[in-house]
Scaffold this motif. Structure first.
Motif, PDB file in Angstrom:
ATOM      1  N   ILE A  13      30.521  43.265  35.955  1.00 36.92           N
ATOM      2  CA  ILE A  13      31.930  43.204  36.326  1.00 36.92           C
ATOM      3  C   ILE A  13      32.084  44.025  37.612  1.00 36.92           C
ATOM      4  CG2 ILE A  13      34.254  43.986  35.729  1.00 36.92           C
ATOM      5  CD1 ILE A  13      33.532  41.475  34.211  1.00 36.92           C
ATOM      6  N   GLN A  14      32.699  43.380  38.585  1.00 43.61           N
ATOM      7  CA  GLN A  14      32.925  44.011  39.881  1.00 43.61           C
ATOM      8  C   GLN A  14      34.385  44.461  39.982  1.00 43.61           C
ATOM      9  OE1 GLN A  14      34.007  41.640  43.619  1.00 43.61           O
ATOM     10  NE2 GLN A  14      31.817  41.942  43.925  1.00 43.61           N
ATOM     11  N   GLU A  30      40.550  45.077  41.928  1.00 43.01           N
ATOM     12  CA  GLU A  30      40.616  43.735  41.342  1.00 43.01           C
ATOM     13  C   GLU A  30      39.355  43.496  40.534  1.00 43.01           C
ATOM     14  OE1 GLU A  30      42.603  40.887  44.615  1.00 43.01           O
ATOM     15  OE2 GLU A  30      40.470  40.656  44.291  1.00 43.01           O
ATOM     16  N   LYS A  31      39.469  42.882  39.396  1.00 47.00           N
ATOM     17  CA  LYS A  31      38.303  42.631  38.536  1.00 47.00           C
ATOM     18  C   LYS A  31      37.745  41.233  38.827  1.00 47.00           C
ATOM     19  CE  LYS A  31      39.101  42.122  34.035  1.00 47.00           C
ATOM     20  NZ  LYS A  31      38.809  40.746  33.665  1.00 47.00           N
ATOM     21  N   HIS A  32      36.406  41.167  39.027  1.00 44.15           N
ATOM     22  CA  HIS A  32      35.732  39.875  39.248  1.00 44.15           C
ATOM     23  C   HIS A  32      34.432  39.847  38.461  1.00 44.15           C
ATOM     24  CE1 HIS A  32      38.221  38.785  42.781  1.00 44.15           C
ATOM     25  NE2 HIS A  32      38.196  40.080  43.035  1.00 44.15           N
ATOM     26  N   CYS A  65      34.550  38.820  28.972  1.00 43.95           N
ATOM     27  CA  CYS A  65      35.091  38.284  30.232  1.00 43.95           C
ATOM     28  C   CYS A  65      34.007  37.464  30.958  1.00 43.95           C
ATOM     29  CB  CYS A  65      35.567  39.456  31.098  1.00 43.95           C
ATOM     30  SG  CYS A  65      36.057  38.995  32.749  1.00 43.95           S
ATOM     31  N   ILE A  66      32.788  38.020  31.002  1.00 45.05           N
ATOM     32  CA  ILE A  66      31.687  37.324  31.691  1.00 45.05           C
ATOM     33  C   ILE A  66      31.376  36.003  30.984  1.00 45.05           C
ATOM     34  CG2 ILE A  66      29.174  37.424  32.097  1.00 45.05           C
ATOM     35  CD1 ILE A  66      29.692  40.504  32.713  1.00 45.05           C
ATOM     36  N   ARG A 295      37.924  38.550  48.475  1.00 48.46           N
ATOM     37  CA  ARG A 295      37.297  39.539  47.592  1.00 48.46           C
ATOM     38  C   ARG A 295      36.768  38.785  46.376  1.00 48.46           C
ATOM     39  NH1 ARG A 295      42.107  42.031  49.206  1.00 48.46           N
ATOM     40  NH2 ARG A 295      43.145  41.390  47.295  1.00 48.46           N
ATOM     41  N   GLY A 296      35.638  39.242  45.849  1.00 49.72           N
ATOM     42  CA  GLY A 296      35.041  38.528  44.711  1.00 49.72           C
ATOM     43  C   GLY A 296      33.971  37.583  45.207  1.00 49.72           C
TER      44      GLY A 296
END
Ligand code: KDG
Length: 313
Positions: A13-14, A30-32, A65-66, A295-296
């Motif tokens: 998770i980034q 931000e979550k990616h 999430c992944i 981003r992401g």
């Protein structure tokens, strides 16, 4: 039908800084979903080939999430293990500081679920059913068992006649020393069909800086296709009998992370679809360029039509 392309490596998770500058002053992240090999598996699928991912995630919200994300993208998740003993790895992205055009990754992944990847996670039948196996220099750096898993997967691919692509992706903070990285990676590279690298990694691995020497050096090792990513200078590719080059596509850079994985995923998809070295390189450069505009790493991975739109614009 099983996947045509299988990737092995850590899904992460980034947390990407919404604003530029040192992380101590950043308020919003931000979550990616990220991770080099995960991004390749999503890229390949978005461009129409079946893909699968071998990894471990924690039994936690980030692992869920992944799995949701890659399953939603159509990647086969049958070989993703949920490890109740360790967390999903995460990292933060600091953008535009101290080098304005670059991003910096700060990992929190030591002891993560994926660092516990083990040879028992590698199913020879699964790999044997694919056309191509992909991993990067990150996976063998995670732990001894992740290295052994990489070796098993590579040996299996060789034995079963499955093509291997490999991105050198040397992440210095994950290695005890650069000597260790070189000693570990070179024997793997000698078994690879398609190698992705860049001038920094190539000079660590081969001790040469000249582009022609880099291409020849890896070809001499037995690599069939060497692809040299040159960032804003485009890319070069070489086989024993062919050379190709592609100019970069000028774009606004929001965050350069992930470009190399879009590049690799697009190049291997294009080659597996029978396109020429030169066309595959051009398509790969376009994909890498699109990813840096946001981003992401995975949201802007292009479909084949998205790439075509750039070729015919
Ligand atoms: O190539 C981008 C990756 O480096 C990023 O998603 C994080 O996989 C990652 C890593 O281990 O550096």
């Amino acid at each position: 039908m099983g996947p045509e392309v299988i990737a092995l490596g850590e899904s992460l998770i980034q947390f990407n800084a919404v604003t530029r500058g040192p992380l101590r002053h950043v308020v919003y992240f931000e979550k990616h979903v990220a991770g080099a090999e995960t991004t390749v598996s999503v890229c390949v699928r978005r461009q129409g080939l079946r893909s699968g991912l071998i990894t471990r995630v924690g039994d936690d919200e980030f692992g869920k999430c992944i799995i949701n994300w890659v399953r939603g993208e159509g990647v086969d998740i049958s070989q993703i293990r949920v490890d109740p003993e360790a967390p999903t790895g995460i990292y933060f992205v600091q953008r535009g500081f101290p080098i304005p055009s670059k991003s910096r990754m700060i990992y929190y992944r030591k002891g993560s679920a994926a660092s516990r990847l083990s040879p028992s996670d590698i199913d020879p039948e699964y790999i044997g059913g694919a056309k191509l196996f992909h991993t990067t220099g990150i996976t063998p750096a995670l732990s001894y068992t992740a290295l052994e898993s990489t070796r098993k997967a590579v040996e299996t691919a060789v034995a079963k006649g499955v093509l291997i692509s490999f991105d050198t992706n040397i992440r210095p903070v994950l290695w005890k020393s650069m000597e260790k990285a070189v000693d570990t990676l070179l024997p793997i590279i000698s078994k690879v069909d398609i190698l992705f690298t860049d001038p920094t990694d190539a000079s660590i691995l081969l001790g040469v800086k000249d582009m022609e020497e880099v291409l020849k050096g890896f070809l001499r090792m037995g690599v069939d296709t060497v692809v040299l990513k040159l960032g804003e200078r485009g890319a070069l590719a070489a086989t024993a009998s062919e050379r190709a080059s592609a100019d970069a596509m000028p774009v606004y850079v929001e965050d350069p992370i992930g470009a190399g994985d879009a590049f690799a995923g697009t190049f291997i998809t294009s080659r597996l679809k029978g396109r020429s070295l030169s066309e595959s390189l051009t398509r790969a450069v376009i994909a890498g360029s699109l990813v840096v505009t946001v981003r992401g790493d995975e949201e802007c991975l292009p479909s084949e039509d998205d790439i075509d739109a750039n070729i015919h614009k």
